[in-house]
Design a protein around this motif. Sequence first.
Motif, PDB file in Angstrom:
ATOM      1  N   GLU A 192       0.840  -1.208   0.000  1.00 40.92           N
ATOM      2  CA  GLU A 192       0.000   0.000   0.000  1.00 40.92           C
ATOM      3  C   GLU A 192       0.869   1.249   0.000  1.00 40.92           C
ATOM      4  O   GLU A 192       1.823   1.347   0.780  1.00 40.92           O
ATOM      5  CB  GLU A 192      -0.903   0.028   1.233  1.00 40.92           C
ATOM      6  CG  GLU A 192      -1.881  -1.125   1.327  1.00 40.92           C
ATOM      7  CD  GLU A 192      -2.970  -1.058   0.270  1.00 40.92           C
ATOM      8  OE1 GLU A 192      -3.440   0.055  -0.043  1.00 40.92           O
ATOM      9  OE2 GLU A 192      -3.342  -2.126  -0.261  1.00 40.92           O
ATOM     10  N   LEU A 193       0.525   2.198  -0.865  1.00 37.18           N
ATOM     11  CA  LEU A 193       1.220   3.483  -0.894  1.00 37.18           C
ATOM     12  C   LEU A 193       0.962   4.209   0.416  1.00 37.18           C
ATOM     13  O   LEU A 193      -0.187   4.339   0.848  1.00 37.18           O
ATOM     14  CB  LEU A 193       0.733   4.325  -2.074  1.00 37.18           C
ATOM     15  CG  LEU A 193       1.385   5.688  -2.272  1.00 37.18           C
ATOM     16  CD1 LEU A 193       2.865   5.553  -2.593  1.00 37.18           C
ATOM     17  CD2 LEU A 193       0.676   6.446  -3.395  1.00 37.18           C
ATOM     18  N   VAL A 194       2.027   4.643   1.087  1.00 40.74           N
ATOM     19  CA  VAL A 194       1.898   5.389   2.345  1.00 40.74           C
ATOM     20  C   VAL A 194       2.556   6.758   2.172  1.00 40.74           C
ATOM     21  O   VAL A 194       3.324   6.979   1.232  1.00 40.74           O
ATOM     22  CB  VAL A 194       2.536   4.634   3.536  1.00 40.74           C
ATOM     23  CG1 VAL A 194       1.795   3.334   3.806  1.00 40.74           C
ATOM     24  CG2 VAL A 194       4.003   4.370   3.319  1.00 40.74           C
ATOM     25  N   GLU A 195       2.249   7.649   3.072  1.00 44.65           N
ATOM     26  CA  GLU A 195       2.827   8.989   2.999  1.00 44.65           C
ATOM     27  C   GLU A 195       4.342   8.906   3.186  1.00 44.65           C
ATOM     28  O   GLU A 195       4.830   8.264   4.113  1.00 44.65           O
ATOM     29  CB  GLU A 195       2.219   9.878   4.082  1.00 44.65           C
ATOM     30  CG  GLU A 195       2.636  11.315   3.968  1.00 44.65           C
ATOM     31  CD  GLU A 195       1.911  12.211   4.970  1.00 44.65           C
ATOM     32  OE1 GLU A 195       2.488  13.268   5.309  1.00 44.65           O
ATOM     33  OE2 GLU A 195       0.803  11.873   5.406  1.00 44.65           O
ATOM     34  N   THR A 196       5.064   9.531   2.270  1.00 41.68           N
ATOM     35  CA  THR A 196       6.517   9.529   2.334  1.00 41.68           C
ATOM     36  C   THR A 196       6.984  10.555   3.362  1.00 41.68           C
ATOM     37  O   THR A 196       6.458  11.663   3.426  1.00 41.68           O
ATOM     38  CB  THR A 196       7.111   9.850   0.945  1.00 41.68           C
ATOM     39  OG1 THR A 196       6.671   8.833   0.038  1.00 41.68           O
ATOM     40  CG2 THR A 196       8.620   9.867   0.967  1.00 41.68           C
ATOM     41  N   ASN A 197       7.948  10.168   4.160  1.00 41.82           N
ATOM     42  CA  ASN A 197       8.522  11.057   5.161  1.00 41.82           C
ATOM     43  C   ASN A 197       9.006  12.346   4.489  1.00 41.82           C
ATOM     44  O   ASN A 197       9.725  12.299   3.487  1.00 41.82           O
ATOM     45  CB  ASN A 197       9.688  10.332   5.844  1.00 41.82           C
ATOM     46  CG  ASN A 197      10.274  11.087   6.987  1.00 41.82           C
ATOM     47  OD1 ASN A 197      10.503  12.288   6.913  1.00 41.82           O
ATOM     48  ND2 ASN A 197      10.541  10.386   8.068  1.00 41.82           N
ATOM     49  N   ASN A 198       8.627  13.483   5.019  1.00 39.41           N
ATOM     50  CA  ASN A 198       9.023  14.781   4.442  1.00 39.41           C
ATOM     51  C   ASN A 198      10.535  14.969   4.393  1.00 39.41           C
ATOM     52  O   ASN A 198      11.031  15.746   3.588  1.00 39.41           O
ATOM     53  CB  ASN A 198       8.385  15.930   5.220  1.00 39.41           C
ATOM     54  CG  ASN A 198       6.899  16.046   4.950  1.00 39.41           C
ATOM     55  OD1 ASN A 198       6.414  15.607   3.909  1.00 39.41           O
ATOM     56  ND2 ASN A 198       6.171  16.609   5.897  1.00 39.41           N
ATOM     57  N   CYS A 199      11.258  14.275   5.232  1.00 40.99           N
ATOM     58  CA  CYS A 199      12.712  14.423   5.251  1.00 40.99           C
ATOM     59  C   CYS A 199      13.372  13.844   3.999  1.00 40.99           C
ATOM     60  O   CYS A 199      14.487  14.220   3.660  1.00 40.99           O
ATOM     61  CB  CYS A 199      13.297  13.765   6.500  1.00 40.99           C
ATOM     62  SG  CYS A 199      12.833  14.601   8.035  1.00 40.99           S
ATOM     63  N   PHE A 200      12.684  12.930   3.301  1.00 38.58           N
ATOM     64  CA  PHE A 200      13.289  12.307   2.123  1.00 38.58           C
ATOM     65  C   PHE A 200      13.626  13.313   1.025  1.00 38.58           C
ATOM     66  O   PHE A 200      14.496  13.063   0.200  1.00 38.58           O
ATOM     67  CB  PHE A 200      12.405  11.195   1.563  1.00 38.58           C
ATOM     68  CG  PHE A 200      12.448   9.933   2.376  1.00 38.58           C
ATOM     69  CD1 PHE A 200      13.634   9.451   2.905  1.00 38.58           C
ATOM     70  CD2 PHE A 200      11.289   9.223   2.618  1.00 38.58           C
ATOM     71  CE1 PHE A 200      13.675   8.295   3.661  1.00 38.58           C
ATOM     72  CE2 PHE A 200      11.314   8.050   3.373  1.00 38.58           C
ATOM     73  CZ  PHE A 200      12.506   7.590   3.893  1.00 38.58           C
TER      74      PHE A 200
END
Length: 110
Positions: free
Chosen positions: A19-27
């Motif tokens: 499942e697509l999840v929210e990517t960490n903003n730090c990436f």
Amino acid sequence: MNDRIIGKWQVIETYQSGELVETNNCFQYIQSEFKKDGIMVTGFINSNTAPENCTSSFVFRNLVWNNNGTEFYNLSDPLDGVVAIAYFESDKLVITLSEQPHKQVYIKID
């Protein structure tokens, strides 16, 4: 060796159990560089511009990469063995972790 994996890559998508999840903003501040000598180095693009909550929460380790003779690449830690598998989907690099149902999709940035 002129392998298509060589270069700098950045995460654009993260999946957990398919499942697509929210990517960490730090990436957006982090890159993984696959070097010609078979080393993968991950770190901040510029630690001076990365927010403090990112620089204080990420610990990076270098991995060894090798093409296993197919379309797959092994990403290994000298102590833990193969920790991830990488492969291409079109022009995107996909890395799946060996121990958990987790994958990240990368685009080439350099």
